[in-house]
Design a protein around this motif. Structure first.
Motif, PDB file in Angstrom:
ATOM      1  N   GLN A   1       0.803  -1.227   0.000  1.00 55.80           N
ATOM      2  CA  GLN A   1       0.000   0.000   0.000  1.00 55.80           C
ATOM      3  C   GLN A   1       0.835   1.276   0.000  1.00 55.80           C
ATOM      4  OE1 GLN A   1      -3.499   0.043  -0.030  1.00 55.80           O
ATOM      5  NE2 GLN A   1      -3.194  -2.129  -0.476  1.00 55.80           N
ATOM      6  N   GLU A   2       2.025   1.206   0.600  1.00 52.90           N
ATOM      7  CA  GLU A   2       2.881   2.385   0.742  1.00 52.90           C
ATOM      8  C   GLU A   2       4.333   1.978   0.545  1.00 52.90           C
ATOM      9  OE1 GLU A   2       1.374   5.197   4.070  1.00 52.90           O
ATOM     10  OE2 GLU A   2       1.191   3.150   4.847  1.00 52.90           O
ATOM     11  N   TYR A   3       5.152   2.956   0.212  1.00 49.49           N
ATOM     12  CA  TYR A   3       6.582   2.679   0.148  1.00 49.49           C
ATOM     13  C   TYR A   3       7.358   3.832   0.775  1.00 49.49           C
ATOM     14  CZ  TYR A   3       6.570   5.658  -4.030  1.00 49.49           C
ATOM     15  OH  TYR A   3       6.414   6.697  -4.903  1.00 49.49           O
ATOM     16  N   ILE A   4       8.516   3.505   1.293  1.00 51.86           N
ATOM     17  CA  ILE A   4       9.367   4.475   1.971  1.00 51.86           C
ATOM     18  C   ILE A   4      10.318   5.071   0.935  1.00 51.86           C
ATOM     19  CG2 ILE A   4      11.131   4.785   3.744  1.00 51.86           C
ATOM     20  CD1 ILE A   4       9.935   2.235   5.096  1.00 51.86           C
ATOM     21  N   ILE A   5      10.424   6.392   0.923  1.00 50.90           N
ATOM     22  CA  ILE A   5      11.346   7.027  -0.010  1.00 50.90           C
ATOM     23  C   ILE A   5      12.636   7.481   0.682  1.00 50.90           C
ATOM     24  CG2 ILE A   5       9.575   7.730  -1.649  1.00 50.90           C
ATOM     25  CD1 ILE A   5       9.776  10.569  -0.451  1.00 50.90           C
ATOM     26  N   GLY A   6      12.637   7.523   2.000  1.00 51.05           N
ATOM     27  CA  GLY A   6      13.843   7.910   2.716  1.00 51.05           C
ATOM     28  C   GLY A   6      13.565   8.131   4.191  1.00 51.05           C
ATOM     29  N   PHE A   7      14.617   8.416   4.912  1.00 48.84           N
ATOM     30  CA  PHE A   7      14.532   8.658   6.348  1.00 48.84           C
ATOM     31  C   PHE A   7      15.250   9.951   6.707  1.00 48.84           C
ATOM     32  CE2 PHE A   7      14.166   4.020   6.208  1.00 48.84           C
ATOM     33  CZ  PHE A   7      13.062   3.827   7.022  1.00 48.84           C
ATOM     34  N   PHE A   8      14.747  10.607   7.738  1.00 43.75           N
ATOM     35  CA  PHE A   8      15.456  11.727   8.343  1.00 43.75           C
ATOM     36  C   PHE A   8      16.152  11.171   9.588  1.00 43.75           C
ATOM     37  CE2 PHE A   8      12.300  14.918   6.585  1.00 43.75           C
ATOM     38  CZ  PHE A   8      13.240  15.604   5.834  1.00 43.75           C
ATOM     39  N   TYR A   9      17.462  11.301   9.639  1.00 39.23           N
ATOM     40  CA  TYR A   9      18.210  10.962  10.836  1.00 39.23           C
ATOM     41  C   TYR A   9      18.382  12.265  11.604  1.00 39.23           C
ATOM     42  CZ  TYR A   9      19.079   6.598   8.441  1.00 39.23           C
ATOM     43  OH  TYR A   9      18.903   5.396   7.792  1.00 39.23           O
ATOM     44  N   THR A  10      17.951  12.278  12.852  1.00 40.79           N
ATOM     45  CA  THR A  10      17.927  13.522  13.615  1.00 40.79           C
ATOM     46  C   THR A  10      18.707  13.403  14.922  1.00 40.79           C
ATOM     47  OG1 THR A  10      15.892  12.919  14.755  1.00 40.79           O
ATOM     48  CG2 THR A  10      15.657  14.150  12.714  1.00 40.79           C
ATOM     49  N   GLY A  11      19.129  14.540  15.425  1.00 43.03           N
ATOM     50  CA  GLY A  11      19.807  14.564  16.709  1.00 43.03           C
ATOM     51  C   GLY A  11      20.370  15.937  16.998  1.00 43.03           C
ATOM     52  N   TYR A  12      20.955  16.061  18.164  1.00 46.30           N
ATOM     53  CA  TYR A  12      21.586  17.312  18.568  1.00 46.30           C
ATOM     54  C   TYR A  12      23.089  17.188  18.312  1.00 46.30           C
ATOM     55  CZ  TYR A  12      17.160  18.402  20.731  1.00 46.30           C
ATOM     56  OH  TYR A  12      15.836  18.655  20.934  1.00 46.30           O
ATOM     57  N   PRO A  13      23.636  18.052  17.471  1.00 42.67           N
ATOM     58  CA  PRO A  13      25.060  17.941  17.147  1.00 42.67           C
ATOM     59  C   PRO A  13      25.954  18.246  18.347  1.00 42.67           C
ATOM     60  CG  PRO A  13      24.099  19.901  16.134  1.00 42.67           C
ATOM     61  CD  PRO A  13      22.978  19.146  16.769  1.00 42.67           C
ATOM     62  N   ALA A  14      27.017  17.452  18.475  1.00 45.10           N
ATOM     63  CA  ALA A  14      27.988  17.683  19.552  1.00 45.10           C
ATOM     64  C   ALA A  14      28.859  18.883  19.239  1.00 45.10           C
ATOM     65  CB  ALA A  14      28.854  16.434  19.737  1.00 45.10           C
ATOM     66  N   ASP A  15      29.063  19.138  17.957  1.00 47.23           N
ATOM     67  CA  ASP A  15      29.926  20.235  17.533  1.00 47.23           C
ATOM     68  C   ASP A  15      29.311  20.884  16.306  1.00 47.23           C
ATOM     69  OD1 ASP A  15      32.264  21.874  17.397  1.00 47.23           O
ATOM     70  OD2 ASP A  15      33.010  20.584  15.799  1.00 47.23           O
TER      71      ASP A  15
END
Length: 69
Positions: free
Chosen positions: A38-52
């Protein structure tokens, strides 16, 4: 996608858009509860707080743009 990344960065969250094999693997769909027929994934967002956060290495646009009248 770019607007989402810019909005996240404005709040201090770093984000990277990525596609690849993981978007096509059945275990990924199972883990996320997505019906691949029914659906397909086109990509992901990798998220976080940068150390630098380094200074940009790009030349400011005003240094190389020339307006012609």
């Amino acid at each position: 996608m770019q607007n989402v990344q810019l909005a996240a960065w404005d709040t201090g969250v770093g984000m990277q858009w990525s596609t690849g094999r993981i978007t096509m693997e059945e275990p990924t769909y199972q883990l996320l509860g997505i019906d691949a027929s029914q659906e397909y994934i086109i990509g992901f967002f990798y998220t976080g707080y940068p150390a630098d956060i380094s200074e940009p290495k790009r030349q400011p646009a005003g240094e190389f743009i020339r307006w012609v009248a």
